[in-house]
Design a protein around this motif. Structure first.
Motif, PDB file in Angstrom:
ATOM      1  N   GLU A 248       0.823  -1.210   0.000  1.00 36.02           N
ATOM      2  CA  GLU A 248       0.000   0.000   0.000  1.00 36.02           C
ATOM      3  C   GLU A 248       0.859   1.263   0.000  1.00 36.02           C
ATOM      4  O   GLU A 248       0.463   2.291  -0.566  1.00 36.02           O
ATOM      5  CB  GLU A 248      -0.977   0.012   1.172  1.00 36.02           C
ATOM      6  CG  GLU A 248      -0.337   0.152   2.548  1.00 36.02           C
ATOM      7  CD  GLU A 248      -0.193  -1.199   3.228  1.00 36.02           C
ATOM      8  OE1 GLU A 248       0.272  -2.145   2.569  1.00 36.02           O
ATOM      9  OE2 GLU A 248      -0.549  -1.301   4.428  1.00 36.02           O
ATOM     10  N   ALA A 252       0.565   4.048  -2.824  1.00 32.10           N
ATOM     11  CA  ALA A 252       0.384   5.458  -2.479  1.00 32.10           C
ATOM     12  C   ALA A 252       1.462   6.315  -3.132  1.00 32.10           C
ATOM     13  O   ALA A 252       1.177   7.388  -3.682  1.00 32.10           O
ATOM     14  CB  ALA A 252       0.404   5.633  -0.963  1.00 32.10           C
ATOM     15  N   LEU A 256       0.281   9.105  -5.814  1.00 27.15           N
ATOM     16  CA  LEU A 256       0.484  10.498  -5.458  1.00 27.15           C
ATOM     17  C   LEU A 256       1.591  11.153  -6.271  1.00 27.15           C
ATOM     18  O   LEU A 256       1.801  12.364  -6.177  1.00 27.15           O
ATOM     19  CB  LEU A 256       0.768  10.620  -3.960  1.00 27.15           C
ATOM     20  CG  LEU A 256      -0.414  10.245  -3.069  1.00 27.15           C
ATOM     21  CD1 LEU A 256      -0.030  10.336  -1.597  1.00 27.15           C
ATOM     22  CD2 LEU A 256      -1.626  11.117  -3.350  1.00 27.15           C
ATOM     23  N   PHE A 264      -5.111   9.559  -1.216  1.00 28.75           N
ATOM     24  CA  PHE A 264      -5.061   8.131  -1.526  1.00 28.75           C
ATOM     25  C   PHE A 264      -5.750   7.370  -0.404  1.00 28.75           C
ATOM     26  O   PHE A 264      -5.483   7.625   0.778  1.00 28.75           O
ATOM     27  CB  PHE A 264      -3.614   7.646  -1.663  1.00 28.75           C
ATOM     28  CG  PHE A 264      -3.477   6.161  -1.858  1.00 28.75           C
ATOM     29  CD1 PHE A 264      -3.604   5.598  -3.119  1.00 28.75           C
ATOM     30  CD2 PHE A 264      -3.230   5.320  -0.778  1.00 28.75           C
ATOM     31  CE1 PHE A 264      -3.481   4.225  -3.300  1.00 28.75           C
ATOM     32  CE2 PHE A 264      -3.106   3.953  -0.944  1.00 28.75           C
ATOM     33  CZ  PHE A 264      -3.239   3.403  -2.214  1.00 28.75           C
ATOM     34  N   GLU A 265      -6.640   6.454  -0.762  1.00 32.46           N
ATOM     35  CA  GLU A 265      -7.315   5.608   0.216  1.00 32.46           C
ATOM     36  C   GLU A 265      -7.206   4.160  -0.230  1.00 32.46           C
ATOM     37  O   GLU A 265      -7.475   3.845  -1.396  1.00 32.46           O
ATOM     38  CB  GLU A 265      -8.804   5.946   0.311  1.00 32.46           C
ATOM     39  CG  GLU A 265      -9.134   7.312   0.856  1.00 32.46           C
ATOM     40  CD  GLU A 265     -10.640   7.499   0.991  1.00 32.46           C
ATOM     41  OE1 GLU A 265     -11.043   8.322   1.813  1.00 32.46           O
ATOM     42  OE2 GLU A 265     -11.405   6.805   0.287  1.00 32.46           O
ATOM     43  N   PHE A 326      -8.413   0.619  -4.349  1.00 26.67           N
ATOM     44  CA  PHE A 326      -8.043   1.882  -3.728  1.00 26.67           C
ATOM     45  C   PHE A 326      -8.685   3.023  -4.507  1.00 26.67           C
ATOM     46  O   PHE A 326      -9.183   2.829  -5.627  1.00 26.67           O
ATOM     47  CB  PHE A 326      -6.517   2.044  -3.705  1.00 26.67           C
ATOM     48  CG  PHE A 326      -5.865   1.910  -5.053  1.00 26.67           C
ATOM     49  CD1 PHE A 326      -5.722   3.010  -5.898  1.00 26.67           C
ATOM     50  CD2 PHE A 326      -5.402   0.674  -5.497  1.00 26.67           C
ATOM     51  CE1 PHE A 326      -5.135   2.879  -7.146  1.00 26.67           C
ATOM     52  CE2 PHE A 326      -4.813   0.531  -6.753  1.00 26.67           C
ATOM     53  CZ  PHE A 326      -4.685   1.640  -7.570  1.00 26.67           C
ATOM     54  N   VAL A 328      -8.131   7.273  -5.586  1.00 27.14           N
ATOM     55  CA  VAL A 328      -7.184   8.387  -5.713  1.00 27.14           C
ATOM     56  C   VAL A 328      -7.972   9.678  -5.914  1.00 27.14           C
ATOM     57  O   VAL A 328      -8.898   9.722  -6.745  1.00 27.14           O
ATOM     58  CB  VAL A 328      -6.234   8.176  -6.907  1.00 27.14           C
ATOM     59  CG1 VAL A 328      -5.165   9.263  -6.926  1.00 27.14           C
ATOM     60  CG2 VAL A 328      -5.601   6.790  -6.848  1.00 27.14           C
TER      61      VAL A 328
END
Length: 400
Positions: A248, A252, A256, A264-265, A326, A328
């Motif tokens: 992760e 990220a 990013l 970001f999740e 995820f 963004v």
């Protein structure tokens, strides 16, 4: 720097208005069939000028493989690719007014502070044109992952402004607990996403709402942001390098690094912080089928899966075999047609009226970029794990 990855290394080059943009890919396995036809579809999905809610810059973004293949097969040597900038208009930026101002929320000022010089037209190296090299490299990674593991990567627009595909509710503050969202992650494909152009949201009703909103901001010479959700299916378990290269963390980092990103999740994301552990935990259950042996001499290991997937397919920084997903977040594009009060380079106040051709919302064109960066992360992690498993397979089996 301009290089991403450790085992599958991608170096991009180019600015917004130079003669060409592209990349060098080092570490691609040899013996894979590869041609421009494998790469061009994603390039075409990324290119500008696709709709009335995108920049009118007319670039065909035709990719050319320069090295690393022979007779359509990868050699294992560096693969060079380039795309010519055919519709440059640097004069849109090179005027006295524009030269006097660092554009609000652009990289003009920060690049000047860092390097003491900046590109005189467009965003230079910070322009979204740089992402062409990422998309070209990502297409190569994705082909290998699909052939070797059956990996599928699909991204889609999940919100524009306050228009959501799955709005947060009191019952489902995170989409991760919404059965409709989970069903979509299991089935969505690129054909469905692209059927709802120009927004690339897999729901016709939600796409229409989002398109209207972008049109409203475009018509008043403004811009709006949004989010892109990505799911990676059939991901091998065991990928990720704790402690500082957790998968992760790499995702990220990759996401990013895309221009205009702000958030970001992973998995349940920020909404998951609003539900108790008794709901958020992912209980283990026996998988429907066991995987193939990890090596020729060993029996298949029992395999577990999770009943839910709030973790987004990653636990402890390592993939658990569930789909990785995820989201963004992308900010509103910085260049807008409205006059903006801001300071000039000489520190005097003034009014800037920006020129050029820009998107009122970047998220529809960001979809293939997010997919490509996901492919680069998974490909790099796969090669690292293959090296570890190969090294382990050469040892006599230890008694446990």
């Amino acid at each position: 720097m301009s290089t991403f990855g450790s085992h599958f290394r991608v170096t991009t080059y180019g600015e917004s208005h130079c003669r060409s943009v592209g990349c060098i890919v080092d570490g691609c396995p040899p013996g894979m069939e590869l041609s421009e036809a494998d790469i061009q579809p994603q390039m075409t999905r990324r290119r500008p000028g696709q709709s009335a809610i995108a920049t009118p810059r007319d670039e065909k973004d035709r990719v050319e493989i320069q090295s690393g293949t022979e007779f359509g097969v990868t050699l294992g040597t560096p693969i060079g690719m380039r795309v010519l900038n055919e519709n440059q208009r640097p004069k849109d930026y090179g005027n006295a007014t524009m030269d006097m101002y660092p554009r609000p929320s652009h990289a003009d000022w920060t690049y000047l502070e860092k390097y003491g010089v900046k590109a005189s037209s467009g965003g230079g190296r910070s322009s979204a044109r740089e992402t062409i090299g990422r998309v070209a490299a990502g297409a190569i990674a994705e082909k290998y992952l699909g052939l070797a593991y059956g990996v599928e990567i699909v991204a889609f627009v999940s919100s524009v402004g306050r228009e959501f595909l799955f709005p947060p509710t009191a019952t489902h503050p995170t989409a991760a607990t919404n059965p409709e969202f989970l069903a979509l992650l299991a089935t969505v494909d690129r054909a469905t996403v692209d059927a709802h152009q120009p927004v690339r949201c897999p729901s016709g009703e939600a796409a229409a709402r989002m398109e209207r909103l972008v049109g409203e901001f475009r018509d008043r010479q403004d811009s709006i942001g949004g989010t892109v959700t990505c799911v990676v299916r059939n991901v091998p378990s065991g990928l990720g390098e704790p402690c500082f290269d957790k998968l992760e963390a790499l995702l990220a980092h990759a996401m990013l690094s895309i221009p205009a990103t702000k958030a970001f999740e992973l998995g349940s994301g920020f909404g998951g912080c609003q539900i108790p552990g008794s709901v958020h935990n992912d209980p283990f259950v026996k998988a429907a089928a066991a995987p193939p042996p990890t090596n020729a001499s060993g029996p298949p290991r029992p395999r577990l899966t999770t009943k839910t997937n709030n973790s987004g397919g990653i636990q402890g920084g390592i993939t658990n075999g569930e789909p990785v997903y995820f989201t963004v977040g992308f900010k509103p594009p910085a260049t807008i047609g409205q006059a903006q009060h801001t300071a000039r380079y000489d520190e005097e106040d003034g009014v800037l009226e920006a020129k050029g051709r820009h998107d009122p919302c970047v998220v529809p064109r960001a979809v293939p970029i997010v997919e490509s960066m996901a492919a680069l992360v998974i490909m790099d992690a796969v090669l690292a794990q293959q090296a570890r498993e190969r090294a382990r397979s050469l040892l006599p089996r230890a008694e446990t």
